[in-house]
Motif scaffolding. Structure first.
Motif, PDB file in Angstrom:
ATOM      1  N   ASP A  11       0.815  -1.208   0.000  1.00 27.05           N
ATOM      2  CA  ASP A  11       0.000   0.000   0.000  1.00 27.05           C
ATOM      3  C   ASP A  11       0.859   1.274   0.000  1.00 27.05           C
ATOM      4  N   PRO A  12       1.550   1.538  -1.112  1.00 24.82           N
ATOM      5  CA  PRO A  12       2.492   2.664  -1.141  1.00 24.82           C
ATOM      6  C   PRO A  12       1.827   4.030  -0.941  1.00 24.82           C
ATOM      7  N   ASP A  13       0.561   4.137  -1.181  1.00 20.21           N
ATOM      8  CA  ASP A  13      -0.132   5.417  -0.998  1.00 20.21           C
ATOM      9  C   ASP A  13      -0.860   5.506   0.334  1.00 20.21           C
ATOM     10  N   LEU A  14      -0.740   4.480   1.139  1.00 24.26           N
ATOM     11  CA  LEU A  14      -1.503   4.398   2.391  1.00 24.26           C
ATOM     12  C   LEU A  14      -2.988   4.652   2.115  1.00 24.26           C
ATOM     13  N   ALA A  15      -3.471   3.980   1.123  1.00 22.42           N
ATOM     14  CA  ALA A  15      -4.858   4.198   0.705  1.00 22.42           C
ATOM     15  C   ALA A  15      -5.816   3.202   1.354  1.00 22.42           C
ATOM     16  N   LEU A  16      -5.282   2.106   1.831  1.00 18.58           N
ATOM     17  CA  LEU A  16      -6.159   1.092   2.421  1.00 18.58           C
ATOM     18  C   LEU A  16      -6.719   1.561   3.761  1.00 18.58           C
ATOM     19  N   GLN A  17      -7.915   1.097   4.025  1.00 18.31           N
ATOM     20  CA  GLN A  17      -8.597   1.458   5.257  1.00 18.31           C
ATOM     21  C   GLN A  17      -7.724   1.169   6.485  1.00 18.31           C
ATOM     22  N   GLU A  18      -7.101  -0.009   6.475  1.00 15.95           N
ATOM     23  CA  GLU A  18      -6.335  -0.400   7.671  1.00 15.95           C
ATOM     24  C   GLU A  18      -5.120   0.507   7.929  1.00 15.95           C
ATOM     25  N   ASN A  19      -4.708   1.269   6.919  1.00 22.95           N
ATOM     26  CA  ASN A  19      -3.582   2.173   7.120  1.00 22.95           C
ATOM     27  C   ASN A  19      -4.013   3.625   7.261  1.00 22.95           C
ATOM     28  N   ASN A  20      -5.297   3.807   7.364  1.00 24.50           N
ATOM     29  CA  ASN A  20      -5.819   5.162   7.409  1.00 24.50           C
ATOM     30  C   ASN A  20      -5.351   5.921   8.654  1.00 24.50           C
ATOM     31  N   ALA A  21      -5.366   5.249   9.774  1.00 23.95           N
ATOM     32  CA  ALA A  21      -4.954   5.897  11.021  1.00 23.95           C
ATOM     33  C   ALA A  21      -3.506   6.364  10.906  1.00 23.95           C
ATOM     34  N   LEU A  22      -2.701   5.531  10.299  1.00 25.02           N
ATOM     35  CA  LEU A  22      -1.292   5.848  10.105  1.00 25.02           C
ATOM     36  C   LEU A  22      -1.144   7.080   9.222  1.00 25.02           C
ATOM     37  N   LYS A  23      -1.929   7.102   8.168  1.00 22.52           N
ATOM     38  CA  LYS A  23      -1.870   8.214   7.233  1.00 22.52           C
ATOM     39  C   LYS A  23      -2.275   9.521   7.917  1.00 22.52           C
ATOM     40  N   ILE A  24      -3.355   9.445   8.680  1.00 24.55           N
ATOM     41  CA  ILE A  24      -3.817  10.637   9.395  1.00 24.55           C
ATOM     42  C   ILE A  24      -2.743  11.111  10.368  1.00 24.55           C
ATOM     43  N   TYR A  25      -2.113  10.160  11.013  1.00 22.46           N
ATOM     44  CA  TYR A  25      -1.056  10.520  11.961  1.00 22.46           C
ATOM     45  C   TYR A  25       0.093  11.230  11.251  1.00 22.46           C
ATOM     46  N   LEU A  26       0.546  10.665  10.137  1.00 27.30           N
ATOM     47  CA  LEU A  26       1.662  11.267   9.411  1.00 27.30           C
ATOM     48  C   LEU A  26       1.291  12.657   8.905  1.00 27.30           C
ATOM     49  N   GLN A  27       0.065  12.801   8.450  1.00 33.37           N
ATOM     50  CA  GLN A  27      -0.373  14.110   7.977  1.00 33.37           C
ATOM     51  C   GLN A  27      -0.385  15.132   9.112  1.00 33.37           C
ATOM     52  N   SER A  28      -0.668  14.640  10.311  1.00 37.12           N
ATOM     53  CA  SER A  28      -0.718  15.566  11.442  1.00 37.12           C
ATOM     54  C   SER A  28       0.679  16.018  11.873  1.00 37.12           C
ATOM     55  N   GLN A  29       1.685  15.285  11.450  1.00 43.22           N
ATOM     56  CA  GLN A  29       3.063  15.652  11.773  1.00 43.22           C
ATOM     57  C   GLN A  29       3.526  16.709  10.783  1.00 43.22           C
ATOM     58  N   LYS A  30       3.007  17.861  10.897  1.00 41.47           N
ATOM     59  CA  LYS A  30       3.235  18.911   9.898  1.00 41.47           C
ATOM     60  C   LYS A  30       4.710  19.255   9.760  1.00 41.47           C
ATOM     61  N   GLY A  31       5.025  19.669   8.542  1.00 39.14           N
ATOM     62  CA  GLY A  31       6.356  20.208   8.304  1.00 39.14           C
ATOM     63  C   GLY A  31       7.436  19.164   8.191  1.00 39.14           C
ATOM     64  N   LYS A  32       7.096  17.919   8.416  1.00 34.37           N
ATOM     65  CA  LYS A  32       8.148  16.918   8.383  1.00 34.37           C
ATOM     66  C   LYS A  32       8.201  16.189   7.053  1.00 34.37           C
ATOM     67  N   LEU A  33       7.145  16.296   6.291  1.00 33.79           N
ATOM     68  CA  LEU A  33       7.132  15.642   4.997  1.00 33.79           C
ATOM     69  C   LEU A  33       6.117  16.354   4.122  1.00 33.79           C
ATOM     70  N   ALA A  34       6.524  16.614   2.901  1.00 33.00           N
ATOM     71  CA  ALA A  34       5.592  17.256   1.983  1.00 33.00           C
ATOM     72  C   ALA A  34       4.540  16.245   1.565  1.00 33.00           C
ATOM     73  N   TRP A  35       3.373  16.378   2.158  1.00 27.41           N
ATOM     74  CA  TRP A  35       2.347  15.383   1.899  1.00 27.41           C
ATOM     75  C   TRP A  35       1.436  15.758   0.748  1.00 27.41           C
ATOM     76  N   SER A  36       1.638  17.000   0.296  1.00 27.53           N
ATOM     77  CA  SER A  36       0.738  17.496  -0.740  1.00 27.53           C
ATOM     78  C   SER A  36       0.651  16.549  -1.929  1.00 27.53           C
ATOM     79  N   LYS A  37       1.776  15.932  -2.236  1.00 27.73           N
ATOM     80  CA  LYS A  37       1.797  15.108  -3.438  1.00 27.73           C
ATOM     81  C   LYS A  37       1.246  13.705  -3.226  1.00 27.73           C
ATOM     82  N   ILE A  38       1.189  13.304  -1.992  1.00 28.68           N
ATOM     83  CA  ILE A  38       0.622  11.988  -1.726  1.00 28.68           C
ATOM     84  C   ILE A  38      -0.688  12.212  -1.002  1.00 28.68           C
ATOM     85  N   SER A  39      -1.754  12.329  -1.749  1.00 27.72           N
ATOM     86  CA  SER A  39      -2.998  12.589  -1.017  1.00 27.72           C
ATOM     87  C   SER A  39      -4.064  11.583  -1.410  1.00 27.72           C
TER      88      SER A  39
END
Ligand code: ADP
Ligand code: MG
Length: 697
Positions: free
Chosen positions: A669-697
């Motif tokens: 799941d390279p895009d963290l698109a699966l439901q089971e990885n959703n929490a992880l994705k939300i967490y990473l997105q909340s870690q602002k400034g550490k990774l440009a997430w704009s391109k992986i949405s």
């Protein structure tokens, strides 16, 4: 809630809030939550006095005060209270704060008492115990282990010592709801390692209900730390692979082929070939290469660099090679010019000491595309240096270049050039993947054939005369020798004096005109440095006295002996780097580590390792063990290895697990698109400034 400023926490307020910010960098509730205990004290058990053994350390007992007496005179004056339970009695003793204690402890009162058990005149006692009034109905001890936190003297003075901080974290954790600390790991991982939830783990790491619960919480949070870090880097790499446009080197052309078949002075090693292939593939794909090339000293990285640069030229691009010192850049320039002397490739050297007129000429030729290869120091990064079409930038001996400097290369071309970072500071593989997880990674793990291993020995200063005799013999055989002095950064003046004394000393053993000595150090004018260096390269001088400026890259194959003075002052990696200056030719080489007789155990260990092996990667592993990752060259500035809980050496099992899980997850799941990885994705997105997430949405 967790981002609230610390002063708003119950029991903090503006004054203590300021102190917590200044002293411990605790700005928010979350910072306090991540301020982990250094240890816990166990007050969960209440022992019976009769059962206490003489070897017990800290104990907790409950009983009734039988008597309180002031005894002794002056310095021996102390307050002694007798505490009794159903099984026996013991003494509680105070030397200080006597009047306060006297007021607060009455005969007949029940207390819960905690402290270090000791014996005085054969009877059991606790000195300066912790006391709490005790209601037998409350039953037994605490429900959890009590945390002790890192604190400072200033905080202690304001009643925020290591234990008192526990009150703050207690009230924070009490106020915390499950939704404030939502789960971020996929449930499959939680299940696989039987981790507690994130919320549970935070509760248990601060106020564990048992040692086992603490260990579980600790493991989970360590894993989380490592996993998130790995994932972040892996995602950066994925993103770069997917989105960064790079120039395409389609063909292997005339320059590469001609050089390879007609001018290559030796056969490439298998490792060199393999790495070259990796690089070629990378540069041919249309995405930007960002590759770390590791190879032990003398493994032949320069040739890989040269061949890669020829690929750029074959595809109509320019290439540059940057080195951290002027000596090294100059040496690269000479050796590469020599190798390319019969080829129509135009090459120039740009360093800080190139004069204005010559510089102007280089810059204009570079901008016009008349120069193919530019070799230099940091000077290459300066703004006026404009290429017509930079296709490949190579950085040699990476650890002296920061990440920011690497980024400056991007601005030198519209499409970012391919970047190859070469380092001879062996970084243990585990660490490299962690610190440089965003880079692709190649390693030359084979030395050119015919190299003889360097023999390394440790000698004490008092045997110096023998060592000098040995060097004399080697010089008589036509070899050359290095004599290296340490730099102790605090004082340049002392360093220089030390070096000068050393130089005179060497000279006393090797007088002119029979012997000639070169000297090189950091304070020297570049021109003089270069001249002295060249005299040694030409074999006009037999001995090179130097500071560690000689450390990186210098290549004088005829030099086969190195003495390292005060060897105990160097770290393992540095010793290995220095030693790599010998053993470059076909002659048997020697490295002699000189020290005084007063050595710390760690220094002894370092010397022992150096004498035992020539394997840079093994040495790097040992270095990591001895010093910890914070000190490994090149990783220091990266900030990537500053874990709060995890330790890259001790927690290798969790590092490996995190790496394994990262790979597994991103494969599926390279895009963290699966439901089971959703929490992880939300967490990473909340870690602002550490990774440009704009391109992986
Ligand atoms: P490093 O990786 O430390 O930069 P260098 O590129 O300076 O190493 O190479 C060390 C020495 O080994 C040089 O003298 C170089 O010419 C020689 N060398 C490199 N590759 C080979 C090879 N395949 N066979 C023999 N000698 C080699
Ligand atoms: Mg090199």
């Amino acid at each position: 809630m967790l981002s609230s400023p610390i002063e708003f926490l119950k029991g903090v307020g503006p004054l203590r809030g300021d102190l917590l910010k200044k002293e411990l960098q605790l700005f928010t509730f979350k910072d306090l939550l991540d301020h982990f205990p250094i240890r816990h004290i166990d007050k969960t058990m209440v022992m019976t006095i009769g059962s206490i053994q003489s070897n017990q350390d800290y104990i907790q007992v409950a009983g009734i005060i039988q008597s309180v007496q002031l005894i002794g005179q002056n310095r021996a004056k102390r307050l002694v209270a007798e505490l009794k339970d159903a099984t026996g009695s013991m003494d509680l003793v105070w030397f200080q704060g006597i009047s306060w204690i006297q007021k607060n402890i009455q005969v007949g009162q029940a207390f819960l008492v905690y402290g270090k058990a000791g014996y005085f005149n054969g009877s059991l006692q606790i000195t300066h115990p912790e006391m709490e009034t005790y209601t037998p109905a409350k039953a037994g001890g605490k429900a959890f282990l009590e945390p002790i936190y890192p604190s400072t003297e200033k905080l202690k003075a304001k009643s925020l010592g290591g234990r008192q901080l526990g009150r703050l974290s207690f009230s924070l954790l009490e106020a915390l709801k499950e939704r404030d600390l939502p789960e971020n790991l996929p449930s499959a991982i939680l299940k696989e390692y039987q981790f507690p939830s994130r919320f549970e783990a935070y509760q248990q790491i601060h106020f564990p209900t048992s040692e086992t619960a603490y260990q579980k919480a600790l493991a989970r949070l360590k894993f989380e730390e490592l996993f998130i870090a790995q994932l972040r880097l892996a995602l950066i790499k994925l993103e770069r692979h997917r989105y960064s446009k790079g120039v395409v080197f389609k063909q292997v052309g005339e320059q590469f082929n001609t050089f390879y078949h007609k001018h290559l002075p030796f056969q490439l090693t298998g490792a060199q070939k393999r790495v070259l292939k990796e690089i070629r593939q990378d540069m041919g794909q249309g995405r930007q290469m960002n590759r770390l090339l590791q190879g032990d000293v003398g493994s032949g990285k320069t040739m890989v660099a040269l061949l890669s640069m020829l690929l750029a030229v074959d595809n109509g691009f320019q290439a540059s090679l940057m080195a951290p010192t002027e000596i090294l850049a100059t040496q690269h320039y000479h050796s590469i010019s020599q190798l390319l002397k019969d080829m129509p490739v135009k090459i120039a050297l740009l360093t800080g000491s190139v004069k204005t007129a010559a510089r102007r000429k280089i810059l204009s030729e570079l901008a016009a595309g008349e120069l193919d290869l530019l070799i230099g120091t940091h000077a290459v990064l300066e703004d006026p240096v404009q290429f017509k079409q930079l296709g490949l930038a190579i950085i040699d001996e990476q650890h002296r270049f920061g990440v920011a400097q690497r980024a400056r290369l991007w601005k030198k071309a519209t499409i970012p050039p391919h970047v190859l970072v070469m380092t001879a500071t062996p970084i243990p593989r585990t660490l490299a993947m962690t610190a440089y997880g965003d880079l692709d990674y190649s390693v030359i793990d084979e030395l050119p054939p015919g190299r003889q291993p360097i023999t390394t020995v440790h000698r004490y200063d008092y045997a110096r005369a023998n060592v000098m005799d040995f060097i004399r013999e080697e010089i008589q055989k036509g070899r050359q020798a290095y004599c290296i002095f340490p730099l102790i950064e605090e004082s340049e003046k002392l360093d220089l004096e030390n070096l000068m004394r050393g130089y005179e000393n060497v000279k006393a053993f090797f007088p002119e005109p029979k012997y000639w000595i070169s000297m090189v150090h950091g304070k020297m004018q570049p021109a003089l440095k270069e001249a002295n260096m060249q005299r040694f390269v030409q074999n006009d001088t037999q001995i090179m006295v130097a500071t560690t400026v000689i450390e990186v890259g210098v290549n004088v194959p005829n030099a086969s002996v190195m003495i390292i003075e005060s060897a105990e002052k160097f770290g393992l990696s540095q010793l290995h780097q220095l030693r790599g200056r010998v053993g470059r030719g076909s002659e048997k080489s020697f490295c002699i580590l000189l020290t005084g007789t007063q050595l710390t155990n760690e220094a002894r260990e370092r010397l022992k390792i150096m004498c035992a092996t020539n394997d840079g990667f093994l040495i790097a592993e040992k270095d990591l063990e001895l010093r910890g990752p914070g000190d490994i060259e090149g990783t220091r500035q990266s900030g990537l290895l500053n874990f709060k809980l995890a330790d890259l050496v001790r927690d290798k099992q969790w590092l490996d697990a995190a790496k394994y899980q990262t790979g597994k997850l991103l494969d599926i799941d390279p895009d963290l698109a699966l439901q089971e990885n959703n929490a992880l994705k939300i967490y990473l997105q909340s870690q602002k400034g550490k990774l440009a997430w704009s391109k992986i949405s």
